[in-house]
Design an enzyme around this catalytic site. Structure first.
Site, PDB file in Angstrom:
ATOM      1  N   HIS A 147       0.982  -1.613   0.026  1.00  0.00           N
ATOM      2  CA  HIS A 147       0.246  -0.113   0.005  1.00  0.00           C
ATOM      3  C   HIS A 147       0.694   1.916  -0.037  1.00  0.00           C
ATOM      4  CE1 HIS A 147      -4.066  -1.046   0.412  1.00  0.00           C
ATOM      5  NE2 HIS A 147      -3.402  -2.196   1.212  1.00  0.00           N
ATOM      6  N   CYS A 202      -0.177   1.761  -4.307  1.00  0.00           N
ATOM      7  CA  CYS A 202      -0.743   3.311  -4.905  1.00  0.00           C
ATOM      8  C   CYS A 202      -0.306   5.000  -4.394  1.00  0.00           C
ATOM      9  CB  CYS A 202      -2.838   3.838  -4.419  1.00  0.00           C
ATOM     10  SG  CYS A 202      -3.298   2.048  -4.323  1.00  0.00           S
TER      11      CYS A 202
END
Length: 500
Positions: A147, A202
């Site tokens: 992430h 991301c």
């Protein structure tokens, strides 16, 4: 309740949807990293050798750090990040990238040659190890799959939002700022050190805050002339750094449920950006930087993914030079003027690498030749073709590994081989026939006639005389009446009846 629903949705989505974009979004601004402390602990790390390449690199060391986090059991759970690490290792082996020191941080202790859990503390520690005591000629490779997040920019930040790398324990320990990633990994690199970084997460376009980037939209044509652009006027480094990221700063990266459609030989879950980048490495031999980068974008666009990979660097790369994971970057002459003079000076090889000598590993260290990672066959090189990302530096392929020790005030970590258990066949018990009892006839009891009791007549009691009945009593003759005898009397009574 919300966390439980998020966890349930993440698990169901991972199992059902073709790909999942499970973004954390914004996180609280984390505390700063103590870079000096991290560098002081870097020597404690114990790297391994993941495989042995046919043509070792003799200009320096090749160090690699792989981080994959699935966040298992949390609301941020992903499905393919640990698989991305395995796939990247297999790809680098297939292109014969000769890693001499490697550390692997994944949240699965069953992973082969697991090094440590990817907590915030460990990630910082092993990032420091990656750049610890590097010298001109060394080659570094960094891969992160997990992430990424955003946080509000600080007072000293030139951006409204800063990007963050999200460790396994981010909810307790916090994330890691892009400013700290630059300070820890990029700023102190000496001239002549080459680093390639791949971020599959991301909000990753500027995670290293590099000054040059390839700026182009989603629909850019590969037929146009492309150049790097300066995107910030600070954060320079003497090292040569190239970074591939999975998406823009405001974008997200997909976690794919089944990666078989990418044609890399994988079927399990994985990151779309990692799959596209490795496909480009395996299928674009001899291509330029722009070719590799545009192929990566094209693969994702053809498969319907909205994310747009980005390319950035510490120096203005000439995108039309042949791509390599080794050596100094060839800079675009029209953009060199933007760099301070101290960052464009030529560099000399480190004395330890000027006259490489033959060095062998201790006998206790196991390095089986051509031993594939997790059983993936090693790419054949019998056709004589070169492999992308591998440079023999003008030396014959028979060169040996670089020295394991270097003269320095800070000794380099001891080179250690990737543990390979001794080859052993599955246990085969000694061949033995099934137990055969000695042949025996069925039990025959001794022949006997049915029981015959001894012949015996019916019981005959011994005869014996019964007592004779008593003799009848003898009649006693009554004495005759006195007078005459009866006969006599009767004699006379048979005459004429008399009168009474």
């Amino acid at each position: 309740m919300d966390a439980a629903l998020a966890l349930l949705f993440g698990q169901v989505a991972t199992a059902v949807l073709p790909y999942v974009v499970n973004s954390i979004g914004r996180v609280p601004r984390p505390k700063r990293v103590d870079v000096k402390k991290a560098m002081g602990e870097a020597h404690q790390c114990r790297p391994v050798v993941p495989y042995r390449a046919p043509r070792p690199y003799t200009e320096g060391r090749v160090k690699a750090l792989f981080i994959g986090i699935n966040y298992t059991g949390s609301s941020a759970q992903l499905g393919g990040c640990v698989n991305d690490v395995m796939h990247m290792l297999q790809t680098l082996q297939r292109i014969e990238f000769p890693i001499s020191e490697c550390c692997i941080l994944v949240d699965d202790r069953r992973f082969p040659n697991f090094t440590a859990m990817p907590t915030r503390e460990n990630i910082i520690k092993y990032m420091a190890w990656l750049v610890y005591d590097v010298r001109p000629g060394d080659v570094l490779f960094f891969h992160f799959s997990g992430h990424g997040a955003e946080t509000k920019g600080g007072r000293d930040s030139n951006e409204k939002m800063d990007q963050c790398l999200v460790p396994l324990d981010y909810d307790k320990a916090g994330a890691i700022l892009d400013d700290d990633l630059f300070e820890l990994m990029i700023k102190g690199l000496p001239a002549g050190v080459r680093m390639t970084a791949v971020f599959d997460c991301c909000h990753s376009a500027s995670l290293l805050d590099l000054p040059f980037a390839f700026v182009a939209g989603r629909n850019v044509s590969s037929n146009q002339r492309h150049e790097m652009r300066m995107v910030r006027k600070d954060n320079y480094s003497r090292g040569d750094v190239v970074m591939f990221s999975g998406c823009e700063d405001s974008g997200t990266s997909a976690d794919v449920t089944n990666t078989s459609s990418f044609g890399n030989g994988t079927v399990a879950a994985g990151g779309a950006a990692t799959q596209a980048f490795t496909w480009a490495l395996l299928n674009t031999t001899g291509y330029s930087y722009i070719d590799i980068f545009m192929k990566t974008r094209e693969v994702l666009r053809q498969k319907g993914y909205k994310q747009v990979p980005q390319l950035s660097s510490s120096k203005p790369v000439d995108l039309y030079k042949q791509f390599s994971l080794f050596g100094p970057l060839t800079m675009n002459a029209s953009l060199v003027q933007h760099l301070p003079q101290e960052y464009v000076q030529p560099w000399a090889p480190h004395p330890a690498y000027q006259q490489p000598h033959e060095a062998t590993l201790p006998a206790s260290v196991s390095q089986p030749h051509s031993q594939p990672v997790m059983g993936i066959p090693v790419a054949s090189t019998s056709n004589g073709k070169s492999n992308p990302g591998v440079s023999d530096g003008g030396r014959a392929s028979g060169e040996v590994y670089p020295p394991t020790q270097y003269p320095s005030s800070h000794p380099a970590p001891q080179q250690q081989a990737y543990y390979q258990p001794p080859q052993q066949a599955y246990y085969q018990p000694p061949q033995q026939a099934y137990y055969q009892p000695p042949q025996q006839a069925y039990y025959q009891p001794p022949q006997q006639a049915y029981y015959q009791p001894p012949q015996q007549a019916y019981y005959q009691p011994e005869p014996h005389h019964q007592p004779a009945p008593p003799p009848p009593p003898k009649k006693e003759n009554k004495p005759a009446r006195p007078g005459y005898p009866m006969s006599y009397c009767m004699k006379f009574s048979q005459g004429k009846p008399g009168r009474k």
